[in-house]
Enzyme design. Structure first.
Site, mmCIF file in Angstrom:
data_model
loop_
_atom_site.group_PDB
_atom_site.id
_atom_site.type_symbol
_atom_site.label_atom_id
_atom_site.label_comp_id
_atom_site.label_asym_id
_atom_site.label_seq_id
_atom_site.Cartn_x
_atom_site.Cartn_y
_atom_site.Cartn_z
ATOM 1 N N ARG A 22 0.883 -1.172 0.000
ATOM 2 C CA ARG A 22 0.000 0.000 0.000
ATOM 3 C C ARG A 22 0.913 1.213 0.000
ATOM 4 O O ARG A 22 1.812 1.325 0.835
ATOM 5 C CB ARG A 22 -0.879 -0.029 1.259
ATOM 6 C CG ARG A 22 -1.714 1.212 1.505
ATOM 7 C CD ARG A 22 -2.875 1.268 0.525
ATOM 8 N NE ARG A 22 -3.925 2.163 0.932
ATOM 9 C CZ ARG A 22 -3.883 3.473 0.920
ATOM 10 N NH1 ARG A 22 -2.776 4.098 0.538
ATOM 11 N NH2 ARG A 22 -4.917 4.177 1.280
ATOM 12 N N GLU A 77 -11.475 5.549 -4.936
ATOM 13 C CA GLU A 77 -11.896 4.151 -5.004
ATOM 14 C C GLU A 77 -12.284 3.801 -6.439
ATOM 15 O O GLU A 77 -12.543 4.686 -7.256
ATOM 16 C CB GLU A 77 -13.077 3.916 -4.056
ATOM 17 C CG GLU A 77 -12.729 4.127 -2.594
ATOM 18 C CD GLU A 77 -11.693 3.148 -2.077
ATOM 19 O OE1 GLU A 77 -11.685 1.974 -2.500
ATOM 20 O OE2 GLU A 77 -10.857 3.558 -1.246
ATOM 21 N N ARG A 123 -0.668 -5.754 4.658
ATOM 22 C CA ARG A 123 0.029 -5.134 3.524
ATOM 23 C C ARG A 123 1.247 -4.368 4.019
ATOM 24 O O ARG A 123 1.198 -3.717 5.066
ATOM 25 C CB ARG A 123 -0.896 -4.155 2.789
ATOM 26 C CG ARG A 123 -2.122 -4.782 2.208
ATOM 27 C CD ARG A 123 -3.030 -3.749 1.580
ATOM 28 N NE ARG A 123 -3.492 -2.786 2.586
ATOM 29 C CZ ARG A 123 -4.428 -1.873 2.371
ATOM 30 N NH1 ARG A 123 -4.996 -1.766 1.183
ATOM 31 N NH2 ARG A 123 -4.798 -1.041 3.331
#
Length: 159
Positions: free
Chosen positions: A51, A59, A93
């Site tokens: 990330r 989004e 992540r």
């Protein structure tokens, strides 16, 4: 006895932090672009979800979400990158800066091109802040939309 215990404890702590420090930087090939701010990197035969630190892209179903993903695909897909990992998030992540072989910082390029917000809640990065101000002033990318909704608001249901 106490000295031996103390020395062994210090060695164990030093060893732990040395291994953590060596895991902070890794190189690999971008094998998947999930969305504008999340990629997967193949490094040492292991796929690592990364990330991008300090930014938040729209989004997928938000305006400019697809464009942000396409931008990352064009710049990074199939290419070697260096990841400067700072932490791991609650989803497992790696969180970090991703630098392309050209020396460009992927997160900075997204913000510069108006395809991401500087995520100030989690970052005090002055470069990202300045790049966002510059992109807003130039009305680049999502900043050309006077009704742009930050992704964190979008996720909260303010769609």
């Amino acid at each position: 006895m106490y000295k031996t215990f103390l020395i062994l404890t210090c060695c164990a702590v030093f060893s732990f932090f040395s291994s953590v420090a060596s895991a902070d930087v890794f190189k690999g090939t971008v094998v998947k672009v999930t969305d504008g701010d999340t990629i997967q990197v193949l490094s040492d035969n292991q796929t690592i979800k990364v990330r991008l630190e300090g930014i938040d892209c729209p989004e997928r179903k938000q305006p400019f979400g697809y464009r942000a993903k396409q931008f990352v695909l064009e710049l990074a897909a199939g290419k070697t990158v260096t990841v400067y990992q700072s932490t791991v998030d609650r989803y497992g992540r790696a969180i970090g800066e991703v630098v392309l072989s050209t020396g460009e910082n992927l997160g900075q390029e997204l913000v510069r091109n108006g395809l991401a917000w500087h995520y100030k809640r989690y970052s005090s990065d002055k470069v990202l802040s300045a790049l966002e101000i510059e992109a807003r002033a130039a009305k680049r990318g999502l900043w050309g939309d006077s009704n742009a909704i930050a992704p964190w608001e979008w996720r909260r249901g303010k769609r």
